[in-house]
Design an enzyme around this catalytic site. Structure first.
Site, PDB file in Angstrom:
ATOM      1  N   GLU A 291      -3.191   7.575  -4.086  1.00 18.02           N
ATOM      2  CA  GLU A 291      -3.139   6.259  -3.450  1.00 18.02           C
ATOM      3  C   GLU A 291      -2.862   5.197  -4.501  1.00 18.02           C
ATOM      4  O   GLU A 291      -3.567   5.123  -5.506  1.00 18.02           O
ATOM      5  CB  GLU A 291      -4.478   5.980  -2.756  1.00 18.02           C
ATOM      6  CG  GLU A 291      -4.466   4.697  -1.951  1.00 18.02           C
ATOM      7  CD  GLU A 291      -5.856   4.338  -1.427  1.00 18.02           C
ATOM      8  OE1 GLU A 291      -6.086   4.488  -0.225  1.00 18.02           O
ATOM      9  OE2 GLU A 291      -6.706   3.902  -2.227  1.00 18.02           O
TER      10      GLU A 291
ATOM     11  N   TYR B 261       0.864  -1.184   0.000  1.00 17.36           N
ATOM     12  CA  TYR B 261       0.000   0.000   0.000  1.00 17.36           C
ATOM     13  C   TYR B 261       0.898   1.230   0.000  1.00 17.36           C
ATOM     14  O   TYR B 261       1.842   1.317   0.791  1.00 17.36           O
ATOM     15  CB  TYR B 261      -0.909   0.018   1.244  1.00 17.36           C
ATOM     16  CG  TYR B 261      -1.747   1.269   1.335  1.00 17.36           C
ATOM     17  CD1 TYR B 261      -3.036   1.309   0.821  1.00 17.36           C
ATOM     18  CD2 TYR B 261      -1.223   2.430   1.918  1.00 17.36           C
ATOM     19  CE1 TYR B 261      -3.785   2.466   0.869  1.00 17.36           C
ATOM     20  CE2 TYR B 261      -1.971   3.599   1.968  1.00 17.36           C
ATOM     21  CZ  TYR B 261      -3.248   3.607   1.445  1.00 17.36           C
ATOM     22  OH  TYR B 261      -3.990   4.756   1.484  1.00 17.36           O
TER      23      TYR B 261
END
Ligand code: ADP
Ligand code: MG
Length: 399
Positions: free
Chosen positions: A197, A109
């Protein structure tokens, strides 16, 4: 403003973030054609909707031949995808992104957000990629690496390396990860983003780094100087109430309650919503008409709130400093003359030209419920709404 995955990938790729080959499709035939164009023997058909969690909701389909791509596209087009972020209304799929499927060895992530506490851009990364960040924070908080960027010097290579080490990236991939972090940070800063993101950032079986998903959010207040970014806006993905508000230059957020709010100032609007809840009601919206609102602007705000079918009572709360109560009152009268209101209306005016404002309302003869304080206004709005619920008729209190 949010954009689609394929748009974010195109932007990030322009800054040097590695992404798989892919193509956009507006029809199942085009999706199959895209797969042929991309080549290989495995593809991922991805619903382009402004939400995360598409995989779990069935919006990401892996296909092994062109026929499967066609079928997947057939099931996805026009479907409403409901994820934990969309609410029950879901978001409709009008565009698909077809991408070469890659063999994933590990998922990471990588996120960039504005950290209000440190007033800096913060990198949030984790070796537990693929899951949403909220999930990671709840179940694997020890895997989260945080790093704050000094704005005067920007993201430095040593800092990006530290993040990569923190994630446990193997030496062979460190350089690629460092480049990805620096490129993403650059995109964030240069395009006035508020969020970038990449989840997952994948290490593939053959040892390369690829961004398999990408999200970007941009600062609405900076869009005027980013025409290329503004063009990426997709109104089909927005709450129609918010689209109408944005097109009219009003600061509005749609909510699920029944009491429509028209307030000046964001802080007062928040306090008004709190008071409505405290009094036992639910606000239908956040709406800040801003300082110095003209009667036309107030009338616009009124029409916007009234166009929401859920609204069963309206609370106008004005504390006029820069604003003028007489202007607001004129706006209310103007709006009610054009669009008759069939729900109870509570008005609380205070501050500049309050007497003139009150006189205008009285003179209009409109059935307006007055309140002197915010608490009183909230209580009266909730009571009026509850009453009209009970009797299924509107309660009118002459002013
Ligand atoms: P969302 O986060 O909305 O569920 P993603 O794009 O992250 O959508 O896709 C969900 C999962 O599907 C990813 O975590 C990844 O495991 C897999 N995936 C996505 N794109 C690819 C791809 N090109 N090749 C292989 N797997 C993929
Ligand atoms: Mg994802």
């Amino acid at each position: 403003m949010d954009i689609h995955e394929y748009q974010a990938k195109e932007i990030l790729a322009g800054f040097g973030v590695p992404t798989p080959r892919g193509g956009l499709a507006y029809s199942p035939e085009q999706a199959a054609y895209r797969a042929r164009e991309i080549g290989g023997d495995k593809w991922v058909v991805k619903a382009q909707v402004h939400t995360g969690g598409r995989g779990k909701a069935g919006g990401i389909i892996v296909c092994e031949n062109e026929h499967e791509v066609l079928e997947a596209a057939n099931t996805l087009f026009g479907r409403k995808l409901v994820t934990h972020q969309t609410g029950p209304a879901g978001k409709t799929v009008y565009r698909l992104y077809v991408e070469g499927a890659v063999a994933i060895a590990k998922e990471y992530y990588l996120g960039f957000v504005l950290d209000r506490k440190s007033e800096r851009v913060m990198v949030v990364a984790s070796a537990a990629g693929g899951m949403e960040i909220e999930e990671i924070a709840a179940s694997k908080p020890e895997t989260i690496v945080r790093s704050v960027v000094e704005p005067a010097v920007g993201m430095q290579a040593f800092q990006a390396r530290e993040i990569a080490f923190g994630l446990g990236i193997a030496p062979a991939q460190i350089q690629q990860v460092v480049e990805t972090i620096i490129a993403s940070y650059k995109a964030f800063g240069e395009l006035d983003a508020t969020m970038v993101e990449i989840n997952p950032l994948a290490v593939t079986e053959d040892g390369s780094i690829l961004a398999l998903d990408a999200k970007m959010t941009f600062d609405d207040n900076a869009l005027y100087r980013r025409p290329d970014i503004s063009e990426l806006r997709d109104k089909s993905q927005e709450d129609p109430r918010e689209t109408r508000a944005a097109d009219r230059g009003l600061s509005y957020v749609g909510l699920d309650g029944q009491i429509g709010c028209i307030v000046n100032g964001a802080g007062l609007a928040m306090a008004t919503m709190d008071m409505i809840k405290l009094a036992g009601g639910e606000p239908a919206n956040f709406l800040d008409i801003g300082g110095g609102a003209t009667p036309e602007r107030v009338a616009k705000a009124f029409r916007l709130v009234l166009s929401d079918e859920n609204v069963q009572a309206i609370l106008v709360n004005i504390f006029a400093g820069i604003n003028r109560c007489d202007w607001v009152a004129e706006g209310i009268v103007q709006a009610l003359e054009d669009t008759p209101v069939d729900v109870p209306l509570v008005v609380r005016l205070a501050g500049t030209n309050v007497e003139e404002g009150r006189k205008i309302l009285t003179r209009s003869g409109l059935p307006i419920i007055r309140a002197a304080t915010l608490a009183e206004a909230a209580e009266r709005a909730v009571a009026a709404w509850q009453n009209s619920q009970k009797h299924n008729v509107k309660i009118v209190v002459a002013s």
